[in-house]
Enzyme design. Structure first.
Site, PDB file in Angstrom:
ATOM      1  N   HIS A 268      15.707  -8.815 -31.902  1.00 21.98           N
ATOM      2  CA  HIS A 268      15.179  -7.450 -31.923  1.00 21.98           C
ATOM      3  C   HIS A 268      13.888  -7.380 -31.131  1.00 21.98           C
ATOM      4  CE1 HIS A 268      13.897  -3.533 -33.348  1.00 21.98           C
ATOM      5  NE2 HIS A 268      15.171  -3.338 -33.578  1.00 21.98           N
ATOM      6  N   ASP A 319      22.913  -3.911 -36.357  1.00 20.37           N
ATOM      7  CA  ASP A 319      24.291  -3.825 -35.860  1.00 20.37           C
ATOM      8  C   ASP A 319      25.191  -4.939 -36.368  1.00 20.37           C
ATOM      9  OD1 ASP A 319      24.049  -1.504 -34.233  1.00 20.37           O
ATOM     10  OD2 ASP A 319      22.790  -2.694 -32.905  1.00 20.37           O
TER      11      ASP A 319
HETATM   12  C1  LIG Z   1      17.721  -6.622 -28.904  1.00 23.19           C
HETATM   13  C2  LIG Z   1      17.263  -7.422 -27.681  1.00 23.19           C
HETATM   14  C3  LIG Z   1      17.543  -6.596 -26.419  1.00 23.19           C
HETATM   15  C4  LIG Z   1      15.768  -7.665 -27.836  1.00 23.19           C
HETATM   16  O1  LIG Z   1      15.346  -8.251 -26.679  1.00 23.19           O
HETATM   17  P1  LIG Z   1      13.937  -9.006 -26.467  1.00 23.19           P
HETATM   18  O2  LIG Z   1      13.134  -9.034 -27.692  1.00 23.19           O
HETATM   19  O3  LIG Z   1      13.345  -8.414 -25.282  1.00 23.19           O
HETATM   20  O4  LIG Z   1      14.401 -10.467 -26.238  1.00 23.19           O
HETATM   21  P2  LIG Z   1      14.994 -11.050 -24.903  1.00 23.19           P
HETATM   22  O5  LIG Z   1      16.261 -10.358 -24.538  1.00 23.19           O
HETATM   23  O6  LIG Z   1      13.935 -11.096 -23.869  1.00 23.19           O
HETATM   24  O7  LIG Z   1      15.308 -12.509 -25.400  1.00 23.19           O
HETATM   25  C5  LIG Z   1      14.311 -13.500 -25.716  1.00 23.19           C
HETATM   26  C6  LIG Z   1      14.999 -14.848 -25.874  1.00 23.19           C
HETATM   27  O8  LIG Z   1      15.862 -14.823 -27.001  1.00 23.19           O
HETATM   28  C7  LIG Z   1      17.207 -14.947 -26.571  1.00 23.19           C
HETATM   29  N1  LIG Z   1      17.997 -13.970 -27.282  1.00 23.19           N
HETATM   30  C8  LIG Z   1      17.598 -12.748 -27.698  1.00 23.19           C
HETATM   31  N2  LIG Z   1      18.612 -12.139 -28.309  1.00 23.19           N
HETATM   32  C9  LIG Z   1      19.643 -12.997 -28.291  1.00 23.19           C
HETATM   33  C10 LIG Z   1      20.951 -12.923 -28.771  1.00 23.19           C
HETATM   34  N3  LIG Z   1      21.384 -11.829 -29.396  1.00 23.19           N
HETATM   35  N4  LIG Z   1      21.769 -13.976 -28.586  1.00 23.19           N
HETATM   36  C11 LIG Z   1      21.333 -15.068 -27.949  1.00 23.19           C
HETATM   37  N5  LIG Z   1      20.088 -15.200 -27.467  1.00 23.19           N
HETATM   38  C12 LIG Z   1      19.254 -14.164 -27.631  1.00 23.19           C
HETATM   39  C13 LIG Z   1      17.224 -14.633 -25.077  1.00 23.19           C
HETATM   40  O9  LIG Z   1      18.288 -15.230 -24.416  1.00 23.19           O
HETATM   41  C14 LIG Z   1      15.889 -15.185 -24.676  1.00 23.19           C
HETATM   42  O10 LIG Z   1      15.987 -16.594 -24.655  1.00 23.19           O
HETATM   43  P3  LIG Z   1      15.227 -17.436 -23.517  1.00 23.19           P
HETATM   44  O11 LIG Z   1      13.769 -17.174 -23.770  1.00 23.19           O
HETATM   45  O12 LIG Z   1      15.681 -18.811 -23.774  1.00 23.19           O
HETATM   46  O13 LIG Z   1      15.706 -16.860 -22.204  1.00 23.19           O
HETATM   47  C15 LIG Z   1      17.991  -8.774 -27.602  1.00 23.19           C
HETATM   48  O14 LIG Z   1      17.701  -9.539 -28.753  1.00 23.19           O
HETATM   49  C16 LIG Z   1      19.498  -8.596 -27.449  1.00 23.19           C
HETATM   50  O15 LIG Z   1      19.977  -8.388 -26.348  1.00 23.19           O
HETATM   51  N6  LIG Z   1      20.246  -8.677 -28.591  1.00 23.19           N
HETATM   52  C17 LIG Z   1      21.690  -8.492 -28.519  1.00 23.19           C
HETATM   53  C18 LIG Z   1      22.027  -7.010 -28.475  1.00 23.19           C
HETATM   54  C19 LIG Z   1      21.785  -6.311 -29.775  1.00 23.19           C
HETATM   55  O16 LIG Z   1      22.140  -6.799 -30.835  1.00 23.19           O
HETATM   56  N7  LIG Z   1      21.206  -5.109 -29.676  1.00 23.19           N
HETATM   57  C20 LIG Z   1      20.935  -4.275 -30.830  1.00 23.19           C
HETATM   58  C21 LIG Z   1      19.484  -4.184 -31.068  1.00 23.19           C
HETATM   59  S1  LIG Z   1      19.156  -3.340 -32.591  1.00 23.19           S
END
Ligand SMILES: CC(C)(COP(=O)(O)OP(=O)(O)OC[C@H]1O[C@@H](n2cnc3c(N)ncnc32)[C@H](O)[C@@H]1OP(=O)(O)O)[C@@H](O)C(=O)NCCC(=O)NCCS
Length: 382
Positions: A268, A319
């Site tokens: 998140h 979700d």
């Molecule tokens: C929600 C989300 C966009 C938040 O993003 P964020 O805080 O900016 O985090 P990032 O996307 O930059 O990810 C940070 C790290 O955690 C990892 N990570 C984050 N969410 C992950 C997931 N769902 N599965 C696997 N790895 C994940 C990323 O790969 C990254 O790893 P790295 O540093 O080794 O490259 C992200 O967690 C995500 O894409 N989740 C899946 C989609 C989802 O469930 N969305 C609903 C949100 S309520």
């Protein structure tokens, strides 16, 4: 812009505006490090356990809980608002049968505006009316989209039933059990608002131009549809179906992580601990498993949760457990994101009302990193 401001904004843009405060709001607050979610001062745990969706909608729009008389009035306004112009159903019938229901909803809401002569009246009184109308109509539109694509006619709502009951009734054609209606009502409460998430921010940007509530909501639905936002819940269920069995979880998740694939429903942008909504939804998934006599999807979800925590230290978000909960309620996968919208329409409109009340056009700057003074050559000289 000063160099300092430029430096800050460039850094902010590169990180997707994480942690950047862009305005004041009373609608809701997400306290990421404590795992807290608050609607107009009320903790989500109290609301999920004791309130109902209509009361929460009133709270979001009016900054306080209703009296019984006010709640009765809102319920009667909602009951009068489910109907949508038949021309909007016609628009939906003309869309391809395999159109994604979230796109159908977005198109239908766009069409709805043309049948509301008051749409451009942005006064508080009228905007509240539109918020109430859209909240009832979203339930109708999402349920109708499922029936229409299956060649069936939309069903009229039950008189004197709440939105949760009516949505499930209009979707399936039979009244849900009290248990399922109550559980679904709590799901609607949990999804109603979430501070400046991507779709709500979009709604405020559109409203900030003094465009209509409909226009703001159409923009918000577009933002919600993406897999990184509201589209995640459908993908969670696809993943669980793909995994197939609890015994496959460990290998599947580890392989996904090796391949740098994101596991939907985890992580998140704000919560750094358990998402408080997931606490309730985990329980709902368990309850639904016990009710249908098969806890496979819940057990599998728990195993995914365990592996994700061990391997990545990531918590499930809203979700993750909503997916298996809706699946066990017999709801088609691609309706999960539209259902998110059936609830979030209340939060979007609360933010739009707040935006109109103290409006300033939202217009940030970009850090231009392209070339300058490029000589222009006519097309035949390039
Ligand atoms: C929600 C989300 C966009 C938040 O993003 P964020 O805080 O900016 O985090 P990032 O996307 O930059 O990810 C940070 C790290 O955690 C990892 N990570 C984050 N969410 C992950 C997931 N769902 N599965 C696997 N790895 C994940 C990323 O790969 C990254 O790893 P790295 O540093 O080794 O490259 C992200 O967690 C995500 O894409 N989740 C899946 C989609 C989802 O469930 N969305 C609903 C949100 S309520």
């Amino acid at each position: 812009m000063t160099d300092k401001a430029k430096e800050t904004s460039t850094a902010a843009a590169a990180t997707g505006l994480r942690g950047v405060v862009v305005g004041a709001s009373t609608v809701s607050d997400v306290v990421g490090d404590k795992g807290e979610l608050i609607y107009q001062g009320y903790n989500i745990h109290d609301l999920a356990k004791q309130s109902n969706f209509e009361e929460v909608a009133f709270l979001l729009w009016n900054k306080r809980l209703p009296t019984q008389a006010e709640l009765d009035e809102l319920n009667s306004l909602l009951a009068d608002s489910y109907a949508v112009p038949k021309e909007v159903f016609d628009v939906m019938r003309h869309l391809p049968r395999d159109a994604d229901p979230i796109d159908v909803l977005r198109t239908a809401v766009s069409a709805l505006e043309s049948y509301d002569a008051t749409a451009r009246d942005l006064s508080v009184g009228n905007s509240r009316k539109v918020a109430i109308k859209l909240t009832a109509q979203f339930a109708t539109l999402v349920a109708a989209s499922e029936r229409i694509r299956n060649g069936k006619d939309p069903i009229d709502p039950l008189p004197n039933a709440n939105i949760a009951t009516n949505f499930l009734y209009m979707l399936k054609g039979e009244k849900p059990s009290d248990h399922d209606a109550k559980l679904f009502d709590a799901c609607l409460i949990l999804h109603a608002d979430h501070e400046l998430n991507a779709s709500t921010f979009t709604a405020r940007v559109v409203a900030g131009t003094l465009a209509s509530v409909y226009a703001a909501v159409v923009g918000a639905i577009g933002a919600l549809s993406g897999p990184l936002h509201g589209g995640a819940n459908t993908n969670v269920m696809k993943t669980l179906l793909d995994i197939g069995e609890v015994d496959n979880v460990e290998t599947y998740v580890k392989q996904a992580l090796i391949e740098k694939r994101k596991m939907m429903g985890f992580g998140h942008a704000v919560y750094k601990t358990e998402d408080p909504r997931a606490t309730h939804l985990r329980q709902f998934s368990k309850e639904m498993g016990e009710r249908v006599g098969d806890t496979k999807w819940y057990d599998m979800s728990r195993k995914v949760e365990e592996v994700m925590m061990r391997e990545k230290g990531l918590y499930p978000n809203v979700d993750f457990f909503s997916a298996s909960t809706y699946y066990m309620m017999g709801i088609p996968l691609d309706l999960y994101t539209p259902i998110f919208a059936v609830s979030r329409i209340t939060g979007w409109t609360a933010h739009v009302l707040e935006q109109y009340a103290d409006n300033k056009l939202i217009r940030p700057r970009a850090d231009y990193v392209g070339p300058r003074n490029v000589p222009y050559f006519p097309i035949d000289q390039r």
